[in-house]
Design a protein around this motif. Structure first.
Motif, mmCIF file in Angstrom:
data_model
loop_
_atom_site.group_PDB
_atom_site.id
_atom_site.type_symbol
_atom_site.label_atom_id
_atom_site.label_comp_id
_atom_site.label_asym_id
_atom_site.label_seq_id
_atom_site.Cartn_x
_atom_site.Cartn_y
_atom_site.Cartn_z
ATOM 1 N N THR A 199 0.843 -1.150 0.199
ATOM 2 C CA THR A 199 0.084 0.190 0.003
ATOM 3 C C THR A 199 0.862 1.171 -0.021
ATOM 4 N N ASP A 200 1.778 1.148 0.785
ATOM 5 C CA ASP A 200 2.750 2.295 1.017
ATOM 6 C C ASP A 200 3.569 2.504 -0.234
ATOM 7 N N ASN A 203 0.978 4.145 -2.757
ATOM 8 C CA ASN A 203 0.553 5.367 -2.644
ATOM 9 C C ASN A 203 1.560 6.360 -2.786
ATOM 10 N N ASN A 204 2.988 6.068 -2.617
ATOM 11 C CA ASN A 204 4.040 7.111 -2.359
ATOM 12 C C ASN A 204 5.221 7.002 -3.496
ATOM 13 N N PHE A 237 -4.399 -4.108 -0.702
ATOM 14 C CA PHE A 237 -4.109 -2.623 -1.033
ATOM 15 C C PHE A 237 -5.198 -1.897 -0.200
ATOM 16 N N ARG A 238 -4.654 -0.639 0.425
ATOM 17 C CA ARG A 238 -5.745 0.275 0.834
ATOM 18 C C ARG A 238 -5.292 1.664 0.266
ATOM 19 N N SER A 239 -5.420 1.853 -1.135
ATOM 20 C CA SER A 239 -5.391 3.070 -1.759
ATOM 21 C C SER A 239 -6.275 3.744 -2.557
ATOM 22 N N ALA A 242 -6.129 7.439 -2.128
ATOM 23 C CA ALA A 242 -4.854 8.090 -2.654
ATOM 24 C C ALA A 242 -4.996 8.030 -4.207
#
Length: 296
Positions: A199-200, A203-204, A237-239, A242
């Motif tokens: 996820t990070d 997102n990033n 995923f937790r996006s 984002a």
């Protein structure tokens, strides 16, 4: 005798014999470079050199132009020549000179890759993909994203061990993004440290921002309305937020049940369709990790 000349071995001492384009078989090319045929390899070389015959035939060693390209692909594939010492025995030349020739070819391929866009347009994707994707996603800019690992040697530094250790893979790894569009167009994203979650990373790492910029640029050039990306990912995923913040992109993933809650019919069919479509992404991940240089 100069130091450079002393590093060379007689051509007759090579095992196996000199690689010749006229006599080498497609099966040998497949086993040693990964290409299905000599023609497929030459097409790749032509594309990488943008059709420049002088660049194709330019050499930096006493090997022929075909031998240098063959050595590059053989070393990159990493099935036959797993070390530079083996390449030394095969081509009869000091590893230092082979490494220099390999670097030259790598720069040519990288320069060619940077000339190509990261994504194919919606029109190209629709024309080349299977009909089932057009039924499900219509004329959307669809990308299947997944993260994968490249195994790293265990660092001696404790901080690096912590940063590169992945609990999921149970190893010190570098984590990279691999995407594929329905037409089969593949893309990769740089490696991050293995401790980063999927996820990070999504997102990033700049993936969503790059897609937002591409969609806006395409809309401005074509004069059509914006066509935000549809990112299809696994359920871990937790996006969603984002993706929406980056140009109102959509995110599609299988449903997951909450505290013994049962799926309804629509959720089951949707999850099954997504899982079936993402199988192509799993094959793309396998292709991205096929290079022997990454394994070494």
């Amino acid at each position: 005798t100069s130091p450079d000349e002393s590093n060379k071995k007689p051509r007759a001492a090579r095992l196996p014999p000199v690689v010749e384009i006229e006599s080498i078989s497609d099966s040998v090319v497949k086993n040693r470079t990964g290409f299905n045929s000599v023609l497929a390899m030459l097409i790749y070389v032509s594309i990488a050199c943008d059709g420049d015959v002088d660049l194709i035939m330019k050499t930096t060693t006493s090997l022929t132009w075909f031998e240098e390209w063959f050595m590059y692909f053989e070393t990159e594939y990493g099935r036959a020549d797993t070390t530079w010492a083996l390449a030394d025995d095969r081509y009869g030349m000091h590893p230092y000179r082979l490494v220099a020739a390999f670097d030259v070819k790598s720069k040519i391929v990288l320069k060619a890759r940077l000339r190509w866009p990261m994504f194919v347009t919606v029109e190209e994707d629709v024309k080349l993909r299977r009909d089932k994707y057009s039924v499900r996603y219509e004329e959307k800019q669809v990308v299947f994203w997944d993260m994968t690992d490249i195994v790293l040697p265990k660092p001696t530094d404790a901080d690096l061990q912590r940063l590169t250790w992945s609990q999921y893979y149970a190893h010190n790894v570098g984590k990279g993004g691999v995407g594929v569009q329905p037409c089969g167009w593949m893309m990769t994203f740089p490696l991050w440290t293995g401790a980063v979650s999927d996820t990070d990373y999504l997102n990033n790492a700049g993936i969503l921002e790059m897609q937002e910029e591409y969609a806006a640029k395409f809309a401005a050039e074509s004069g059509s309305g914006e066509n935000p990306f549809v990112n299809i990912v696994d359920k871990g995923f937790r996006s969603i937020i984002a993706a929406f913040r980056a140009g109102k992109q959509l995110l599609l993933q299988p449903f997951f049940a909450k505290s013994d809650q049962k799926f309804n019919t629509n959720q089951v069919l949707t999850s099954a369709a997504i899982a079936a479509d993402r199988a192509g992404n799993e094959r793309a991940v396998d292709v991205a990790k096929r290079a022997g240089m990454l394994k070494r």
